[in-house]
Design a protein around this motif. Structure first.
Motif, short mmCIF file in Angstrom:
data_model
loop_
_atom_site.label_atom_id
_atom_site.label_comp_id
_atom_site.label_asym_id
_atom_site.label_seq_id
_atom_site.Cartn_x
_atom_site.Cartn_y
_atom_site.Cartn_z
N SER A 68 0.85 -1.19 0.00
CA SER A 68 0.00 0.00 0.00
C SER A 68 0.88 1.23 0.00
CB SER A 68 -0.91 0.00 1.24
OG SER A 68 -0.13 0.12 2.42
N ALA A 69 0.27 2.37 -0.15
CA ALA A 69 1.02 3.63 -0.13
C ALA A 69 1.67 3.79 1.24
CB ALA A 69 0.07 4.79 -0.41
N PRO A 70 2.81 4.47 1.29
CA PRO A 70 3.48 4.64 2.59
C PRO A 70 2.72 5.60 3.50
CG PRO A 70 4.59 5.93 0.93
CD PRO A 70 3.55 5.11 0.22
N ALA A 71 3.00 5.52 4.77
CA ALA A 71 2.40 6.43 5.75
C ALA A 71 3.25 7.68 5.87
CB ALA A 71 2.31 5.74 7.11
N TYR A 72 2.63 8.76 6.27
CA TYR A 72 3.34 10.02 6.50
C TYR A 72 4.49 9.80 7.49
CZ TYR A 72 4.17 14.79 8.14
OH TYR A 72 4.76 15.97 8.50
N GLU A 73 4.23 9.05 8.54
CA GLU A 73 5.24 8.78 9.58
C GLU A 73 6.51 8.17 9.00
OE1 GLU A 73 5.18 9.61 12.93
OE2 GLU A 73 3.42 10.75 12.31
N ASP A 74 6.37 7.35 7.97
CA ASP A 74 7.54 6.71 7.36
C ASP A 74 8.34 7.68 6.49
OD1 ASP A 74 6.88 4.23 8.49
OD2 ASP A 74 5.57 3.74 6.80
N CYS A 75 7.69 8.67 5.94
CA CYS A 75 8.32 9.59 4.99
C CYS A 75 8.76 10.90 5.63
CB CYS A 75 7.35 9.90 3.85
SG CYS A 75 6.84 8.46 2.89
N LYS A 76 8.33 11.19 6.84
CA LYS A 76 8.58 12.51 7.42
C LYS A 76 10.05 12.74 7.76
CE LYS A 76 7.72 11.52 12.26
NZ LYS A 76 6.89 11.79 13.42
N PHE A 77 10.42 14.02 7.74
CA PHE A 77 11.76 14.46 8.12
C PHE A 77 11.63 15.87 8.69
CE2 PHE A 77 11.05 15.82 3.80
CZ PHE A 77 11.54 17.11 3.78
N ILE A 78 12.66 16.30 9.40
CA ILE A 78 12.67 17.63 10.00
C ILE A 78 13.53 18.56 9.15
CG2 ILE A 78 13.29 19.00 12.04
CD1 ILE A 78 10.96 17.08 12.53
N LEU A 79 12.97 19.70 8.81
CA LEU A 79 13.71 20.75 8.11
C LEU A 79 13.96 21.85 9.12
CD1 LEU A 79 14.79 21.92 5.44
CD2 LEU A 79 12.51 22.88 5.04
N ASP A 80 15.23 22.03 9.48
CA ASP A 80 15.55 23.01 10.52
C ASP A 80 16.72 23.91 10.12
OD1 ASP A 80 17.56 21.17 10.69
OD2 ASP A 80 17.29 20.72 12.81
N GLY A 81 16.83 24.18 8.86
CA GLY A 81 17.91 24.99 8.32
C GLY A 81 18.21 24.48 6.92
N GLU A 82 19.44 24.03 6.72
CA GLU A 82 19.80 23.43 5.43
C GLU A 82 19.67 21.92 5.54
OE1 GLU A 82 23.50 24.63 3.76
OE2 GLU A 82 23.12 26.75 4.17
N LYS A 83 19.03 21.31 4.55
CA LYS A 83 18.82 19.86 4.53
C LYS A 83 18.97 19.39 3.10
CE LYS A 83 16.65 16.10 6.45
NZ LYS A 83 17.29 15.43 7.55
N GLU A 84 19.60 18.24 2.93
CA GLU A 84 19.75 17.65 1.61
C GLU A 84 19.18 16.24 1.64
OE1 GLU A 84 23.22 16.90 -1.76
OE2 GLU A 84 23.56 18.29 -0.09
N LEU A 85 18.31 15.95 0.68
CA LEU A 85 17.70 14.62 0.55
C LEU A 85 18.09 14.04 -0.80
CD1 LEU A 85 13.99 15.30 1.59
CD2 LEU A 85 15.81 14.41 3.05
N GLU A 86 18.25 12.74 -0.84
CA GLU A 86 18.37 12.06 -2.12
C GLU A 86 17.19 11.13 -2.23
OE1 GLU A 86 21.04 8.69 -4.28
OE2 GLU A 86 22.12 10.37 -3.41
N ILE A 87 16.46 11.26 -3.31
CA ILE A 87 15.30 10.40 -3.55
C ILE A 87 15.54 9.64 -4.84
CG2 ILE A 87 12.82 10.29 -3.95
CD1 ILE A 87 12.53 12.77 -2.18
N LYS A 88 15.53 8.33 -4.73
CA LYS A 88 15.71 7.45 -5.87
C LYS A 88 14.34 7.04 -6.39
CE LYS A 88 17.88 3.13 -7.25
NZ LYS A 88 18.66 1.96 -6.80
N LEU A 89 14.09 7.37 -7.67
CA LEU A 89 12.80 7.00 -8.25
C LEU A 89 12.68 5.49 -8.35
CD1 LEU A 89 12.27 9.62 -11.09
CD2 LEU A 89 11.31 9.62 -8.78
N LEU A 90 11.48 5.01 -8.07
CA LEU A 90 11.17 3.59 -8.22
C LEU A 90 10.48 3.41 -9.56
CD1 LEU A 90 9.72 3.11 -4.65
CD2 LEU A 90 12.00 2.48 -5.43
N ASN A 91 10.90 2.41 -10.31
CA ASN A 91 10.31 2.19 -11.64
C ASN A 91 9.44 0.96 -11.66
OD1 ASN A 91 11.69 4.36 -13.06
ND2 ASN A 91 13.53 3.26 -12.49
#
Length: 139
Positions: free
Chosen positions: A116-139
């Motif tokens: 099923s689709a992921p929950a918000y709790e699984d995807c959440k992160f804290i932005l508290d200044g500068e933040k870098e994320l890497e997101i790999k697309l799923l095909n």
């Protein structure tokens, strides 16, 4: 008088930059160089991933096998990201008869949904200044 004015400008600049943030998202695993990547930003689990519920939306024209977006208009806080590669430029995430996306997609924290689709709790992160994320697309 000039020193007082300079002091007040410095104080105001500090107030405005206190809540500023910069979120850099590096998107990888882009297979086809066409269309756009559509990004949704959420700040609550209420209606997470529901159409029209994102607090901010962004798009990037795909020109490479990896892309980057720098977002500077989000205040500090808790967020979750979802995205999809709109390869055919029809402004929707095309899905199969089971509701599974037919176009590449991804989530913050690189959550890979199983049944099923992921929950918000699984995807959440804290932005508290500068933040870098890497997101790999799923095909």
């Amino acid at each position: 008088m000039n020193s007082i004015l300079l002091f007040f400008i410095s104080v105001l600049a500090g107030v405005f930059t206190q809540n500023s943030s910069e979120l850099t998202i590096n998107i990888t695993n882009i297979e086809s160089i066409k269309g756009e990547i559509i990004i949704g930003v959420f700040n609550t689990d209420k209606n997470f991933l529901k159409d029209g519920s994102a607090i901010k939306n962004y798009s990037i024209k795909v020109e490479n096998h990896s892309e980057q977006i720098i977002i500077t208009d989000l205040p500090k806080g808790e967020y979750a990201i979802s995205m999809y590669h709109d390869e055919n430029s029809d402004n929707e995430c095309n899905r199969n008869f089971l509701g599974i996306p037919k176009e590449p997609y991804g989530f913050s924290n690189n959550i890979k949904p199983k049944f099923s689709a992921p929950a918000y709790e699984d995807c959440k992160f804290i932005l508290d200044g500068e933040k870098e994320l890497e997101i790999k697309l799923l095909n």
